[in-house]
Every structure is written in C-alpha cells, then in structure tokens.
Design a protein around this motif. Structure first.
Motif, mmCIF file in Angstrom:
data_model
loop_
_atom_site.group_PDB
_atom_site.id
_atom_site.type_symbol
_atom_site.label_atom_id
_atom_site.label_comp_id
_atom_site.label_asym_id
_atom_site.label_seq_id
_atom_site.Cartn_x
_atom_site.Cartn_y
_atom_site.Cartn_z
ATOM 1 N N ILE A 8 9.378 -8.360 7.212
ATOM 2 C CA ILE A 8 8.377 -8.124 6.905
ATOM 3 C C ILE A 8 7.017 -9.022 7.681
ATOM 4 O O ILE A 8 7.382 -9.655 7.153
ATOM 5 C CB ILE A 8 7.862 -8.544 4.905
ATOM 6 C CG1 ILE A 8 8.323 -7.085 4.936
ATOM 7 C CG2 ILE A 8 6.270 -8.016 4.997
ATOM 8 C CD1 ILE A 8 8.502 -7.222 3.646
ATOM 9 N N ASN A 10 4.631 -11.347 7.142
ATOM 10 C CA ASN A 10 3.239 -11.395 6.322
ATOM 11 C C ASN A 10 2.211 -11.960 6.803
ATOM 12 O O ASN A 10 2.711 -12.908 6.519
ATOM 13 C CB ASN A 10 3.941 -11.879 4.733
ATOM 14 C CG ASN A 10 2.997 -11.852 3.699
ATOM 15 O OD1 ASN A 10 2.061 -11.386 4.231
ATOM 16 N ND2 ASN A 10 3.033 -13.161 2.888
ATOM 17 N N CYS A 16 1.327 -8.501 0.372
ATOM 18 C CA CYS A 16 2.263 -7.942 0.620
ATOM 19 C C CYS A 16 3.482 -8.813 -1.066
ATOM 20 O O CYS A 16 4.312 -8.477 -0.739
ATOM 21 C CB CYS A 16 3.209 -10.105 1.570
ATOM 22 S SG CYS A 16 5.124 -9.723 2.181
ATOM 23 N N LEU A 20 7.214 -6.883 -2.032
ATOM 24 C CA LEU A 20 8.179 -7.421 -2.666
ATOM 25 C C LEU A 20 8.528 -7.015 -3.978
ATOM 26 O O LEU A 20 9.660 -6.961 -3.758
ATOM 27 C CB LEU A 20 7.718 -9.479 -1.767
ATOM 28 C CG LEU A 20 7.510 -9.653 -0.759
ATOM 29 C CD1 LEU A 20 7.436 -10.915 -1.127
ATOM 30 C CD2 LEU A 20 8.646 -8.829 0.147
ATOM 31 N N THR A 32 10.788 -12.121 5.100
ATOM 32 C CA THR A 32 9.242 -12.342 4.907
ATOM 33 C C THR A 32 9.409 -13.959 6.817
ATOM 34 O O THR A 32 9.907 -14.332 6.027
ATOM 35 C CB THR A 32 8.342 -12.511 4.237
ATOM 36 O OG1 THR A 32 8.553 -13.901 3.677
ATOM 37 C CG2 THR A 32 8.388 -11.661 2.811
#
Length: 348
Positions: A8, A10, A16, A20, A32
């Motif tokens: 990811i 972010n 985010c 998560l 991330t």
C-alpha cells in the motif's frame, strides 16, 4: 494457502488506517510505504499479491515503473484517489469522496480481500494443474516418437504424415502449456518474443494442412485466398502459429456440419504497412453486445459453456500475442451469417 499480501502506497493516513484495520481482521498481510519510489524498491525484494495506491493527487507512472510493477505478479491494482487519473493499469478505481463513508470503505476493503483470496487460490490451482498436465503429454510424445521410428513396424507415407502432424501438435501443446503457466503467474517477460523474418504464406499453409483432419470430421471445407507474393513479416513463429491454430480451431468448433471456413491474407498498403489475416466462418455468429469482451480473460459465451469445454483463455492469449507484435486483433459478424476474426501484423 497463504493469505494475500497487500502493498500500500499511503498518502492519506486516516483512509489507510481503516484499510489496515480490515486487512488485519481478514488476516491478510500488508506493508505500507509513503511513496511510489519506495514501493518500486520493495517489490524487488519481496512478493505481494495486491498493489494499492491511496493518494491525494495523480502519480506519474513511467514505462520503467509500470514494467517493474507488472513483473511483480500482482493479482490486481487498486487506485483510491482522484478519478481524473485514468491509467489503464489500475483494475479498480475508487473516488476519494466515497472513502469518507467508513462503513462503505470497510465493505469495499472486505471485497478486495475476498477477491484477492479467490484469485490467489485460482492461480495456485492453475499452476498445479498445468504442472500435472505435463507428464501425460510428455508420455504421449514418447509413444508417438517410438511409432515414428518404426519400432513397431514400417509405416506407409500416409501414416508417417499423420504421425508428423501429431508430433507437431504435441510440441505446440507443450509450448502452450508453458505459455499459459506464465500467464497465470502474470509474467510479462513472456511477451518479449524473439522474432525472425518469415514467409507468412508458407506458415499459413502449414497450419491449415495440420487442421485438415479436424475439419474433415465435420465435413467442413477449408478454403484459402492468400495474396501472391506477400512480403515477409518479422514474427515469433511459435506465437503466430498459436494464434492461427486458436482462431481456425474455434471456427471449426462453431461451424456446423458441411459448413465452410475461409482463411484470407492480403497486404494493407496504408501507412504503416501491414498484413491482414482473416478467418471467416459460417457459424452462428456472436451477439453484438459480447464482441467487445470476447478477447477478455476467461470470457465465454453462454452457448459455448453449454456445448464446449474450455477455459476462456484462448482468445485472450491470441490478443496478447498479437499485441506483442504491435498488431491488432478483433472480430465482427458477417452480413450473410457467421463471423470473421482477423489480425494484422506490421511489416518492418
């Protein structure tokens, strides 16, 4: 099976955090990073299943970045950001405005997890099945080779010709298995095809001759109209053979008893110059609304699901291979009935 792993980018921590939280609840692993550059570095070191961008503004995907991400084998790419960003590389695009609704965002992320899990399971099962297919195919090749060497008695010319065609088809099937294996693994390197200059007329005639027996079982006539003195084309022979086999075998499959299939090839002189190859059948045709989708992975018409076995990968592979040659492939329905599948190959 291991749970799907998410990578990811972010740039919006509040969004985010919700993302998560759902990944943790679904027992999916994740990592991330703050920038696309960090993501590009990380995918060279670790494997991930899903690529997610949670960003406030557009990102610049250079060709090198796209290639790196593509070769990383992601099941799908997700974009949560401005919808004006219109990269075809992202399979799912979701506007930031809708991410403000926490309940809706949670539902979306749960669906991402379910989709990733299902695709990962399919991918692993496909790899196992393809691996298991190799053994019987290799055994078949061994038996046919023994026959071709007259181990069990002398063969006449007709029998030798049939055995040669069986060997040709078996070798093609082995190569196709490897091709499909790479597609399931989402490896892009398979499309960097070594090419050579080839007489397309000879190649077309070779493929048509090898499919004569299949057409004859349905009393289907294979007719050809190949322009004389076609210029040579720069192609990967194995790849274009696969495309031709796929299109002509499909035409035989869907053309009724006593039908006709016409294979045509001619030069297109418009700039840039190219060769046009057409496979014209006398089958039932294709519903107009489905024509834009028939080259998509796993797509199959409802009537073909009921009548014929298959995975829905054949036309997808054909499109991929033609596009790797900078050509174009498509289809349309004929006024008099049936359909025409065609592709172009540039003359370099």
């Amino acid at each position: 099976m291991e749970r799907p792993a998410f990578l990811i980018v972010n740039e919006i921590p509040p969004v985010c955090e919700i993302f998560l939280k759902i990944l943790k609840q679904s027992e999916c692993s994740f990592q991330t990073v703050e920038t696309l550059s960090d993501a590009l570095q990380l995918v060279k070191e670790k494997g991930f299943d899903v690529f997610v961008c949670i960003v406030r503004k557009d990102v610049v995907l250079t060709p090198e970045a796209e290639k790196t991400l593509e070769e990383s084998g992601f099941l799908f790419w997700v974009w949560l950001g401005p919808l004006k960003f219109d990269s075809p590389r992202f399979d799912i695009r979701w506007p930031l405005e809708l991410c403000r609704d926490e309940g809706r965002l949670e539902a979306i992320v749960k669906n991402f997890c379910r989709l990733a899990e299902r695709l990962k399971r399919q991918k692993e099962m496909a790899s196992l099945l393809l691996h298991d297919l190799r053994t019987p195919l290799q055994n078949l090749n061994s038996y046919v080779e023994l026959l071709s060497q007259n181990i069990f008695g002398e063969l006449n010319k007709g029998q030798q010709k049939i055995i040669s065609n069986i060997l040709l088809q078996s070798e093609l099937a082995e190569e196709l298995l490897q091709e499909i294996t790479d597609i399931f693994r989402f490896k892009r390197r398979m499309f960097e095809l070594p090419k050579e200059r080839v007489n397309l007329t000879l190649l077309l005639n070779q493929v048509i001759r090898s499919l004569w027996g299949m057409a004859d079982r349905k009393n289907i006539k294979l007719q050809t109209a190949i322009q004389q003195n076609l210029p040579e084309v720069q192609i990967n022979v194995t790849a274009i053979k696969r495309v031709l086999f796929n299109l002509i075998m499909n035409a035989i499959k869907f053309t009724p008893q006593n039908g006709t299939i016409r294979i045509q090839a001619r030069l297109l002189n418009k700039t840039p110059r190219s060769v046009l190859v057409q496979v014209i059948d006398s089958g039932p045709g294709i519903p107009d609304e489905h024509i834009p989708r028939i080259f998509n992975k796993y797509f199959r018409l409802e009537q073909s699901r009921e009548q014929f076995k298959g995975s829905g990968l054949g036309l997808y592979i054909a499109r991929t291979l033609i596009e790797a040659h900078q050509g174009r492939i498509s289809a349309y329905n004929n006024r008099e009935g049936g359909s025409t599948f065609y592709f172009t190959l540039p003359i370099e």
